[in-house]
Write a protein that holds these residues in place. Structure first.
Motif, PDB file in Angstrom:
ATOM      1  N   ALA A   1      40.722 -32.210 -12.416  1.00  0.00           N
ATOM      2  CA  ALA A   1      41.014 -33.258 -13.400  1.00  0.00           C
ATOM      3  C   ALA A   1      41.314 -34.577 -12.699  1.00  0.00           C
ATOM      4  O   ALA A   1      40.873 -35.650 -13.155  1.00  0.00           O
ATOM      5  N   GLU A   2      42.026 -34.513 -11.576  1.00  0.00           N
ATOM      6  CA  GLU A   2      42.397 -35.726 -10.853  1.00  0.00           C
ATOM      7  C   GLU A   2      41.167 -36.414 -10.265  1.00  0.00           C
ATOM      8  O   GLU A   2      41.041 -37.643 -10.330  1.00  0.00           O
ATOM      9  N   GLU A   3      40.243 -35.636  -9.680  1.00  0.00           N
ATOM     10  CA  GLU A   3      39.015 -36.224  -9.138  1.00  0.00           C
ATOM     11  C   GLU A   3      38.195 -36.871 -10.248  1.00  0.00           C
ATOM     12  O   GLU A   3      37.638 -37.956 -10.068  1.00  0.00           O
ATOM     13  N   PHE A   4      38.112 -36.183 -11.372  1.00  0.00           N
ATOM     14  CA  PHE A   4      37.350 -36.714 -12.496  1.00  0.00           C
ATOM     15  C   PHE A   4      38.008 -38.000 -13.006  1.00  0.00           C
ATOM     16  O   PHE A   4      37.324 -38.992 -13.295  1.00  0.00           O
ATOM     17  N   ALA A   5      39.326 -37.983 -13.102  1.00  0.00           N
ATOM     18  CA  ALA A   5      40.053 -39.166 -13.579  1.00  0.00           C
ATOM     19  C   ALA A   5      39.845 -40.349 -12.645  1.00  0.00           C
ATOM     20  O   ALA A   5      39.652 -41.486 -13.099  1.00  0.00           O
ATOM     21  N   ASP A   6      39.882 -40.089 -11.337  1.00  0.00           N
ATOM     22  CA  ASP A   6      39.655 -41.160 -10.365  1.00  0.00           C
ATOM     23  C   ASP A   6      38.269 -41.763 -10.541  1.00  0.00           C
ATOM     24  O   ASP A   6      38.091 -42.990 -10.471  1.00  0.00           O
ATOM     25  N   PHE A   7      37.287 -40.897 -10.784  1.00  0.00           N
ATOM     26  CA  PHE A   7      35.928 -41.412 -10.919  1.00  0.00           C
ATOM     27  C   PHE A   7      35.754 -42.218 -12.195  1.00  0.00           C
ATOM     28  O   PHE A   7      35.229 -43.340 -12.170  1.00  0.00           O
ATOM     29  N   VAL A   8      36.179 -41.667 -13.341  1.00  0.00           N
ATOM     30  CA  VAL A   8      35.952 -42.389 -14.597  1.00  0.00           C
ATOM     31  C   VAL A   8      36.757 -43.684 -14.643  1.00  0.00           C
ATOM     32  O   VAL A   8      36.383 -44.628 -15.357  1.00  0.00           O
ATOM     33  N   ALA A   9      37.821 -43.761 -13.857  1.00  0.00           N
ATOM     34  CA  ALA A   9      38.581 -45.009 -13.765  1.00  0.00           C
ATOM     35  C   ALA A   9      37.713 -46.119 -13.184  1.00  0.00           C
ATOM     36  O   ALA A   9      37.865 -47.295 -13.548  1.00  0.00           O
TER      37      ALA A   9
END
Length: 208
Positions: free
Chosen positions: A126-134
């Protein structure tokens, strides 16, 4: 991984002369489900694509699928449903549902696919995905909060039940009207898949 093994199926389709002009046949280009699945918007012809962000065939299918989706008439409801086979499939699926719930999926869908398949990012948490979509303009904290919400978890359970009802074993897979299942292998390729979809949309429309 449970990606469909397409090569042999495509070769067989070619050998037996499935053409763009041949009318799709039940049991060959598509399967009629024994137990129809209720559609999300009664009165409209529903077309579902089950996919996974990490699936190379799903990624390649996008270039053919998206222009077709954009031209669908108003009486057709197109729905993407993530396939959830555990592990990273579930992370990606939960992220997709999160983006949909935030109403930003349409803005970042292509970017997510490209990040995984072109930039070789795994987006495995979830954290990697959140970093990317940010990096795509999505609020990171809002993404994580929504990702872990009961509403998203409820939609995850719904997606799992749909996949079981559709009896899928791989992706990409398409379902028309909650009744007809087909994929790139059974149809004969990306364009043929959409020709099967068009045939079944017309068939379903006539039955409404």
């Amino acid at each position: 991984m449970r990606n469909l093994i397409l090569g042999a199926a495509l070769a067989i389709s070619s050998l037996f002369g499935i053409t763009a002009h041949a009318e799709p046949v039940a049991g060959q280009q598509y399967v009629e489900l024994k137990s129809p699945v209720p559609v999300s918007k009664p009165g409209k012809v529903e077309v579902v694509e089950l996919f996974w962000y990490g699936c190379p065939h799903c990624y390649q299918f996008e270039a053919t699928l998206n222009p077709w989706v954009e031209k669908l008439p108003d009486d057709v409801n197109f729905v993407r449903v993530p396939a959830l086979f555990g592990g990273i499939w579930n992370v990606h699926g939960q992220a997709f549902i999160t983006l949909e719930m935030m109403k930003v999926e349409h803005k970042v869908h292509d970017a997510v696919f490209n990040a995984i398949h072109q930039e070789k990012k795994k987006l495995a948490s979830a954290e990697e995905f959140a970093d990317f979509v940010a990096t795509q303009g999505v609020d990171r904290d809002a993404f994580l909060k929504t990702f872990n919400s009961f509403a998203v978890k409820g939609q995850m359970e719904k997606a799992k039940k749909l996949a079981m009802a559709y009896q899928i074993t791989g992706v990409p897979v398409m379902i028309v009207g909650g009744k007809y299942r087909f994929d790139l292998g059974s149809a004969g390729g990306p364009q043929q898949t959409l020709e099967v979809a068009d045939h079944l949309i017309a068939k379903e429309r006539a039955a409404l």
